[in-house]
Scaffold this motif. Structure first.
Motif, PDB file in Angstrom:
ATOM      1  N   ASP A 145       0.823  -0.949   0.514  1.00  0.00           N
ATOM      2  CA  ASP A 145      -0.025   0.080  -0.054  1.00  0.00           C
ATOM      3  C   ASP A 145       0.619   1.170   0.309  1.00  0.00           C
ATOM      4  O   ASP A 145       1.327   1.925   0.900  1.00  0.00           O
ATOM      5  N   SER A 185       0.464   4.252  -0.454  1.00  0.00           N
ATOM      6  CA  SER A 185      -0.620   5.987  -0.257  1.00  0.00           C
ATOM      7  C   SER A 185       0.277   5.880   1.687  1.00  0.00           C
ATOM      8  O   SER A 185       0.337   6.732   1.987  1.00  0.00           O
ATOM      9  N   GLN A 186       1.091   4.509   1.806  1.00  0.00           N
ATOM     10  CA  GLN A 186       0.867   4.359   3.537  1.00  0.00           C
ATOM     11  C   GLN A 186       2.561   4.706   3.639  1.00  0.00           C
ATOM     12  O   GLN A 186       3.152   5.341   4.447  1.00  0.00           O
ATOM     13  N   ALA A 187       3.012   5.419   2.066  1.00  0.00           N
ATOM     14  CA  ALA A 187       4.580   5.202   2.516  1.00  0.00           C
ATOM     15  C   ALA A 187       4.692   6.791   2.940  1.00  0.00           C
ATOM     16  O   ALA A 187       4.670   7.994   2.390  1.00  0.00           O
ATOM     17  N   PRO A 188       6.238   6.805   3.986  1.00  0.00           N
ATOM     18  CA  PRO A 188       6.300   8.233   4.547  1.00  0.00           C
ATOM     19  C   PRO A 188       7.135   9.296   3.708  1.00  0.00           C
ATOM     20  O   PRO A 188       7.098   7.949   2.056  1.00  0.00           O
ATOM     21  N   THR A 189       7.016  10.318   3.284  1.00  0.00           N
ATOM     22  CA  THR A 189       6.508  11.346   2.125  1.00  0.00           C
ATOM     23  C   THR A 189       8.549  10.854   1.578  1.00  0.00           C
ATOM     24  O   THR A 189       8.734  12.034   1.086  1.00  0.00           O
ATOM     25  N   ARG A 237       7.500  -5.903   3.125  1.00  0.00           N
ATOM     26  CA  ARG A 237       6.870  -6.549   1.678  1.00  0.00           C
ATOM     27  C   ARG A 237       7.129  -6.071   0.888  1.00  0.00           C
ATOM     28  O   ARG A 237       7.950  -4.959   1.004  1.00  0.00           O
ATOM     29  N   SER A 252       8.535  -2.684   0.420  1.00  0.00           N
ATOM     30  CA  SER A 252       8.158  -1.545   1.964  1.00  0.00           C
ATOM     31  C   SER A 252       9.552  -1.668   2.733  1.00  0.00           C
ATOM     32  O   SER A 252       9.512  -2.963   3.055  1.00  0.00           O
ATOM     33  N   TRP A 287      11.307   3.019   1.221  1.00  0.00           N
ATOM     34  CA  TRP A 287      10.294   2.409   0.021  1.00  0.00           C
ATOM     35  C   TRP A 287      10.337   2.675  -1.203  1.00  0.00           C
ATOM     36  O   TRP A 287      10.973   3.501  -1.567  1.00  0.00           O
TER      37      TRP A 287
END
Length: 205
Positions: free
Chosen positions: A51, A53-57, A164, A173, A198
């Motif tokens: 996912d 969308s859950q990655a830190p920026t 993952r 990730s 990621w």
């Protein structure tokens, strides 16, 4: 294709590259797919959708020589398999990390991700630089700039662990811990990193 990239591809195709996690020999994966629940790695729950969308920026690091903090855009981008004709299959992938300044367009670090080896043992850390194949050419064109000078990562020493991995989509990730060395015409400095790391699919070879 650059001369350096051509030499790398020839080496990978002719030499049966022996590198990767815990000294295993990297082999071309079969076409049966991943995530069927039949292997130890599947049982460990490490292979499957990521996912993003859950990655830190960002991947933040602390640097010496008065540089302060720098950061890569998170996730870094994973290109298509360049070690053979099956580009949509997982194998060896140029991975580009951009500096998180100036809109994140400047490439700061390029390395070869041995995704086919990671799939075989995703529970084992990837050790920089020991477990990496020959690196791709350094970034060209839009280079990262620090203190008014174009710089790039020249060496990374440390480990990357995975929580993952989705090889079919080219995403992961994980966590990166170690030392990143940068160089430019007059600058040489190092940064310590211990942060989530990621990877996401990039639209390039």
């Amino acid at each position: 294709m650059s001369g350096s990239r051509g030499v790398l591809m020839l080496f990978l195709m002719v030499a049966d590259v022996a590198v990767g996690c815990s000294g295993q020999t990297l082999q071309s994966p079969d076409d049966s797919g991943v995530g069927g629940g039949s292997g130890a790695a599947d049982a460990a729950g490490l292979l499957g959708p990521v996912d993003l969308s859950q990655a830190p920026t960002s991947v933040t690091m602390d640097c010496d020589h008065g540089i302060g903090q720098l950061a890569f855009v998170n996730p870094c981008l994973i290109g298509e398999n360049f070690a053979g004709p099956a580009r949509t299959r997982f194998g060896f992938h140029e991975t580009d990390c951009h500096l998180a300044t100036g809109g994140g367009d400047a490439i700061a670090w390029v390395f070869t991700l041995p995704l086919s080896a990671i799939v075989m043992h995703p529970d084992q850390p990837l050790i920089f630089p020991t477990n990496l194949p020959i690196p791709p050419p350094p970034p060209s064109g839009n280079r990262a700039e620090v203190g008014g000078e174009a710089v790039a990562v020249t060496h990374v020493a440390g480990t990357m662990t995975f929580s993952r991995v989705d090889p079919n989509v080219r995403a992961f990730s994980g966590h990166l811990s170690g030392t990143v060395t940068w160089a430019g015409p007059t600058k040489i400095f190092s940064c310590s990193v211990d942060a989530p790391f990621w990877g996401a699919p990039g639209n390039f070879l």
